[in-house]
Design an enzyme around this catalytic site. Structure first.
Site, mmCIF file in Angstrom:
data_model
loop_
_atom_site.group_PDB
_atom_site.id
_atom_site.type_symbol
_atom_site.label_atom_id
_atom_site.label_comp_id
_atom_site.label_asym_id
_atom_site.label_seq_id
_atom_site.Cartn_x
_atom_site.Cartn_y
_atom_site.Cartn_z
ATOM 1 C CE LYS A 13 -2.078 -1.035 3.914
ATOM 2 N NZ LYS A 13 -1.339 -2.278 4.247
ATOM 3 N NE ARG A 88 -4.653 -1.323 9.799
ATOM 4 C CZ ARG A 88 -3.586 -0.830 9.191
ATOM 5 N NH1 ARG A 88 -3.607 0.342 8.620
ATOM 6 N NH2 ARG A 88 -2.496 -1.536 9.160
ATOM 7 N NE ARG A 127 7.628 -2.398 6.242
ATOM 8 C CZ ARG A 127 6.334 -2.263 6.434
ATOM 9 N NH1 ARG A 127 5.589 -1.745 5.503
ATOM 10 N NH2 ARG A 127 5.787 -2.680 7.562
ATOM 11 N NE ARG A 160 5.885 -0.150 10.236
ATOM 12 C CZ ARG A 160 4.750 -0.271 9.554
ATOM 13 N NH1 ARG A 160 4.632 0.315 8.367
ATOM 14 N NH2 ARG A 160 3.739 -0.952 10.032
ATOM 15 N NE ARG A 171 1.961 -4.402 11.244
ATOM 16 C CZ ARG A 171 3.069 -4.431 10.491
ATOM 17 N NH1 ARG A 171 4.186 -4.935 10.984
ATOM 18 N NH2 ARG A 171 3.047 -3.962 9.286
HETATM 19 P P1 AP5 Z 1 4.820 -1.598 1.896
HETATM 20 O O1 AP5 Z 1 4.482 -0.775 0.699
HETATM 21 O O2 AP5 Z 1 5.575 -0.946 2.993
HETATM 22 O O3 AP5 Z 1 3.520 -2.352 2.426
HETATM 23 P P2 AP5 Z 1 2.231 -1.802 3.198
HETATM 24 O O4 AP5 Z 1 1.035 -2.416 2.554
HETATM 25 O O5 AP5 Z 1 2.281 -0.311 3.283
HETATM 26 O O6 AP5 Z 1 2.463 -2.505 4.590
HETATM 27 P P3 AP5 Z 1 2.446 -1.928 6.087
HETATM 28 O O7 AP5 Z 1 3.165 -2.909 6.933
HETATM 29 O O8 AP5 Z 1 2.914 -0.492 6.115
HETATM 30 O O9 AP5 Z 1 0.948 -1.995 6.383
HETATM 31 P P4 AP5 Z 1 0.279 -1.948 7.746
HETATM 32 O O10 AP5 Z 1 -1.115 -1.827 7.261
HETATM 33 O O11 AP5 Z 1 0.537 -3.051 8.673
HETATM 34 O O12 AP5 Z 1 1.001 -0.719 8.485
HETATM 35 P P5 AP5 Z 1 0.547 0.756 8.826
HETATM 36 O O13 AP5 Z 1 1.731 1.603 8.872
HETATM 37 O O14 AP5 Z 1 -0.597 1.148 7.948
HETATM 38 O O15 AP5 Z 1 5.654 -2.877 1.374
HETATM 39 C C1 AP5 Z 1 6.166 -3.828 2.282
HETATM 40 C C2 AP5 Z 1 7.555 -4.291 1.803
HETATM 41 O O16 AP5 Z 1 7.404 -5.013 0.574
HETATM 42 C C3 AP5 Z 1 8.534 -3.155 1.492
HETATM 43 O O17 AP5 Z 1 9.807 -3.566 1.885
HETATM 44 C C4 AP5 Z 1 8.442 -2.971 -0.030
HETATM 45 O O18 AP5 Z 1 9.654 -2.486 -0.575
HETATM 46 C C5 AP5 Z 1 8.142 -4.406 -0.490
HETATM 47 N N1 AP5 Z 1 7.292 -4.467 -1.671
HETATM 48 C C6 AP5 Z 1 6.205 -3.684 -1.951
HETATM 49 N N2 AP5 Z 1 5.636 -4.040 -3.120
HETATM 50 C C7 AP5 Z 1 6.376 -5.093 -3.585
HETATM 51 C C8 AP5 Z 1 6.276 -5.923 -4.768
HETATM 52 N N3 AP5 Z 1 5.317 -5.731 -5.676
HETATM 53 N N4 AP5 Z 1 7.201 -6.917 -4.907
HETATM 54 C C9 AP5 Z 1 8.169 -7.122 -3.990
HETATM 55 N N5 AP5 Z 1 8.321 -6.377 -2.864
HETATM 56 C C10 AP5 Z 1 7.420 -5.366 -2.677
HETATM 57 O O19 AP5 Z 1 -0.042 0.571 10.286
HETATM 58 C C11 AP5 Z 1 0.807 0.324 11.398
HETATM 59 C C12 AP5 Z 1 -0.006 0.305 12.681
HETATM 60 O O20 AP5 Z 1 -0.633 1.588 12.896
HETATM 61 C C13 AP5 Z 1 -1.160 -0.697 12.734
HETATM 62 O O21 AP5 Z 1 -0.721 -1.996 13.105
HETATM 63 C C14 AP5 Z 1 -2.069 -0.052 13.785
HETATM 64 O O22 AP5 Z 1 -1.571 -0.258 15.080
HETATM 65 C C15 AP5 Z 1 -1.930 1.431 13.464
HETATM 66 N N6 AP5 Z 1 -2.934 1.869 12.476
HETATM 67 C C16 AP5 Z 1 -2.683 2.329 11.220
HETATM 68 N N7 AP5 Z 1 -3.830 2.616 10.587
HETATM 69 C C17 AP5 Z 1 -4.835 2.337 11.456
HETATM 70 C C18 AP5 Z 1 -6.246 2.405 11.366
HETATM 71 N N8 AP5 Z 1 -6.879 2.810 10.248
HETATM 72 N N9 AP5 Z 1 -6.972 2.029 12.453
HETATM 73 C C19 AP5 Z 1 -6.356 1.625 13.595
HETATM 74 N N10 AP5 Z 1 -5.028 1.515 13.732
HETATM 75 C C20 AP5 Z 1 -4.253 1.859 12.676
HETATM 76 MG MG MG Z 2 2.501 1.059 4.866
#
Ligand code: AP5
Ligand code: MG
Length: 220
Positions: A13, A88, A127, A160, A171
């Site tokens: 994402k 989410r 990552r 992270r 997660r």
């Molecule tokens: P990346 O693009 O970083 O993936 P992502 O989908 O953004 O994954 P996240 O781990 O950031 O998602 P998340 O939803 O757990 O975390 P968030 O920060 O939102 O890609 C991942 C890796 O793969 C990278 O190394 C990239 O280079 C590689 N990659 C990407 N595409 C690729 C491809 N096509 N091929 C190969 N490699 C590839 O949330 C964190 C925390 O915040 C949550 O756990 C929660 O506690 C809180 N939070 C956030 N939003 C909310 C909400 N709406 N409600 C409640 N709590 C929330």
């Molecule tokens: Mg992300």
């Protein structure tokens, strides 16, 4: 254009939202990034969010919804935005629907990026993120040109804390129990587009752009 990127932790994402927002001139609104920035600044919101994030749990809806409503009211969101990591829960999606309705606006499309569980774990464990601009890298699939430094801004790269194996698994569990109902929610609204997230980053971007072009030309 108002878009949502939906997908599991590690689905890509952040990677895709960063590319699409630059290409399309849309604001990139990432709930996780906003919480991490609040933590870096040591604000009350940051301290509160940290308690949940370090356990891999969701931050309570009330707090998250308020933060996103404020963010999407900012001037840079006027032209449109890409939501990454929000909504989410069904409760968050309903709150977003009413916030949009109040503005006489609507979400144009929900892009659901599908990736297998094994690939998600591989991506999260390799990552690295830029501390300054949040750009994600991967030690194998998208390494930075210089180790430890962001290609875009020269910022320091870090891992992270919630990408540790135990917290990443939690997660994923939370995603499957609390976030996957959104797939049906947006399918029922006729807004869901499924995109295979397993290909390389450029291919996934092209597929996403294909869907977006379809929306722009009215072929929803
Ligand atoms: P990346 O693009 O970083 O993936 P992502 O989908 O953004 O994954 P996240 O781990 O950031 O998602 P998340 O939803 O757990 O975390 P968030 O920060 O939102 O890609 C991942 C890796 O793969 C990278 O190394 C990239 O280079 C590689 N990659 C990407 N595409 C690729 C491809 N096509 N091929 C190969 N490699 C590839 O949330 C964190 C925390 O915040 C949550 O756990 C929660 O506690 C809180 N939070 C956030 N939003 C909310 C909400 N709406 N409600 C409640 N709590 C929330
Ligand atoms: Mg992300």
């Amino acid at each position: 254009m108002k878009l949502i990127l939906l997908g599991a932790p590690g689905a890509g994402k952040g990677t895709q939202a960063e590319r699409l927002s630059r290409r399309l001139g849309l604001a990139h609104v990432a709930s996780g990034d906003l919480f991490r920035q609040a933590q870096d600044r040591g604000t009350q919101l940051g301290l509160l969010a940290k308690r949940y994030m370090e356990k891999g749990m969701l931050v309570p809806d009330e707090i998250t919804i308020k933060m996103i409503e404020e963010r999407i009211s900012a001037p840079d969101c006027k032209r449109g935005f890409i939501l990454d990591g929000f909504p989410r829960t069904v409760n968050q999606a309903k709150a977003l629907d009413s916030a949009m309705e109040k503005r006489g606006a609507d979400i144009d499309k929900v892009l659901y990026i599908e990736v297998s569980s094994e690939e998600l774990v591989r991506r999260l464990s390799g990552r690295w993120i830029c501390r300054a601009c949040q750009t994600p890298y991967h030690i194998l699939s998208s390494p930075p040109k210089m180790a430890g430094k962001c290609d875009r801004c020269g910022g320091e790269l870090y891992q992270r804390p919630d990408d540790s194996e135990e917290t990443a698994r939690k997660r994923l569990d939370v995603y499957f129990s609390q976030t996957t109902p959104l797939i049906e929610y947006y399918r029922t609204q006729g807004k869901l587009a499924e995109v295979d997230g397993q290909g390389n980053i450029g291919r996934v971007e092209r597929d996403l752009l294909g869907v977006i072009e379809g929306v722009q030309t009215g072929g929803r």
